[in-house]
Structures are given as C-alpha cells and as structure tokens.
Design an enzyme around this catalytic site. Structure first.
Site, PDB file in Angstrom:
ATOM      1  N   GLY A  71       0.809  -1.226   0.000  1.00  0.00           N
ATOM      2  CA  GLY A  71       0.000   0.000   0.000  1.00  0.00           C
ATOM      3  C   GLY A  71       0.839   1.272   0.000  1.00  0.00           C
ATOM      4  O   GLY A  71       1.890   1.364  -0.644  1.00  0.00           O
TER       5      GLY A  71
ATOM      6  N   ASP B 209       2.580   2.489   2.361  1.00  0.00           N
ATOM      7  CA  ASP B 209       3.882   2.223   3.015  1.00  0.00           C
ATOM      8  C   ASP B 209       4.898   1.782   1.953  1.00  0.00           C
ATOM      9  O   ASP B 209       6.022   2.307   1.869  1.00  0.00           O
ATOM     10  CB  ASP B 209       3.660   1.120   4.062  1.00  0.00           C
TER      11      ASP B 209
END
Ligand code: APR
Length: 177
Positions: A33, A35
């Site tokens: 995602g 991150d």
C-alpha cells in the site's frame, strides 16, 4: 491564520509538503500500500533510518527524513487493524492522527498530507475512519494554528468522492431548508 484543509486524489509520494504521513506497520520496515509506495520512492536509506527508530506502536507516530522524496519529512504512524470495533480501534485511529499532528508541530512543520490511515489492508470502514480523522483534525485546529495546511490524500476516485461528500455535508439540517 486559519488552517486550510484540502482534499485531493493522487499519489502522496509526489507531494512537496512539510511532511507526508505514512500508514506504516509496527515494524516500520515497509510493506505494501502507501507504506510500500513511500519506501520505494524514498529509496533504501529510509528503511535503514527507520531501523534506528525501533518500531512504532499502533496510535503512535515517529518522524524520519524523506530522502529522495520531494517532501521534507515523513511521519510514520501505525493505525489499528479493524476488528469490528472490539479492540479500541476507534481510539487508536484517532490517536494516530493526533500524534502525527503533534509530531508535525514539534518539528515546526507547516503543511502535512495524510493518506486514509487503516482503510486499506487494515480494513477500517472508510466512512467511519474519515469521521474519526475529521473530528481529530478539527479538534486539533481549535488549539493549533501553526500547521497552516492539512491535505487529505485519497488514492481512488470512489474514496475521493466519499471524502468530499463527508466534508461538504451540511453541519445541521437547518442548512438543508
Ligand atoms: N498515495 C496515497 N494513498 C495511497 C497510496 C498512495 N501512493 N497507496 C495507497 N493509498 C491509500 C489506500 O488506497 C488506502 O486508502 O492509502 C490508504 C491506506 O491503505 P494501506 O496503504 O493499505 O494502509 P493501511 O490500511 O493503514 O494498512 C497498513 O498495510 O502496507 C501495509 O505496511 C503496511 O502493514 C501495514 C498495512
């Protein structure tokens, strides 16, 4: 000066702001995602630096340089995994926003961009998460005006439309008449 809240659709890694917020996991060693996108765009030095932060608890926030990103700082926060509201998730999500804002103030940051923390892999219902974030940001803005710009970044069209609807909903039903 009044704070400004902006809602945009796009990739948070491209923003030239004081800080972008990363929806990280407790290891701070990267993931998928947003991150994953932030670590990919910032480069391998980010992971090395985050190793020295020795992790982050859910609801907490820690700051790092941005390395190859256009923003100045990254504020890593860990949202809760949604478990049907049985494990204090709402308070932990509010804390993730509040602590990110506090860390921004501590570092004299004047513009910050948030992704929709916990609403992806951590499965927190988007509308509920948005209302928690909105309440926390509005409460913070009542006592802090050094943070001039708060940007809410959505990654999909549907999230963008949902966020706009929630933020543009009249405050009370008198305005409907
Ligand atoms: N820019 C902005 N928003 C993004 C981006 C991007 N480049 N990529 C994803 N998003 C959005 C997703 O669409 C979602 O709305 O960020 C929101 C948060 O989703 P996740 O990234 O899955 O984060 P979260 O739900 O908090 O789960 C965190 O996922 O990636 C792992 O290491 C991370 O374990 C942690 C968990």
């Amino acid at each position: 000066m009044d704070n400004i809240i902006e809602i945009i659709k796009g990739d948070i890694t491209t923003l030239k702001v004081g800080a972008i917020v990363n929806a990280a996991n407790s290891s701070l060693m990267g993931g998928g995602g947003v991150d994953g996108a932030i670590h990919r765009a910032a480069g391998p030095q980010l992971k090395e630096y985050c190793r020295s932060l020795k992790g982050c608890q859910a609801g907490e926030a820690k700051i790092s340089p941005s390395f190859q990103l256009k923003c100045k700082h990254i504020i890593h926060t860990v949202g809760p995994v949604w478990n049907n509201g049985t494990q204090n998730e709402e308070a932990l999500l509010a804390s993730a926003y509040r602590r990110s804002l506090e860390v921004a103030i501590e570092n004299k940051i004047q513009s910050i961009a948030f992704p929709s923390i916990s609403t992806g892999a951590y499965r927190f219902p988007f509308d509920k998460a948005t209302l928690i974030a909105k309440n926390e940001i509005e409460r913070f803005m009542k006592t802090n005006n050094t943070l001039q710009t708060i940007i809410l970044v959505t990654f999909s069209e549907s999230d963008y439309n949902q966020l706009k609807r929630i933020y543009e909903k009249p405050k009370n039903n008198y305005q409907n008449q």
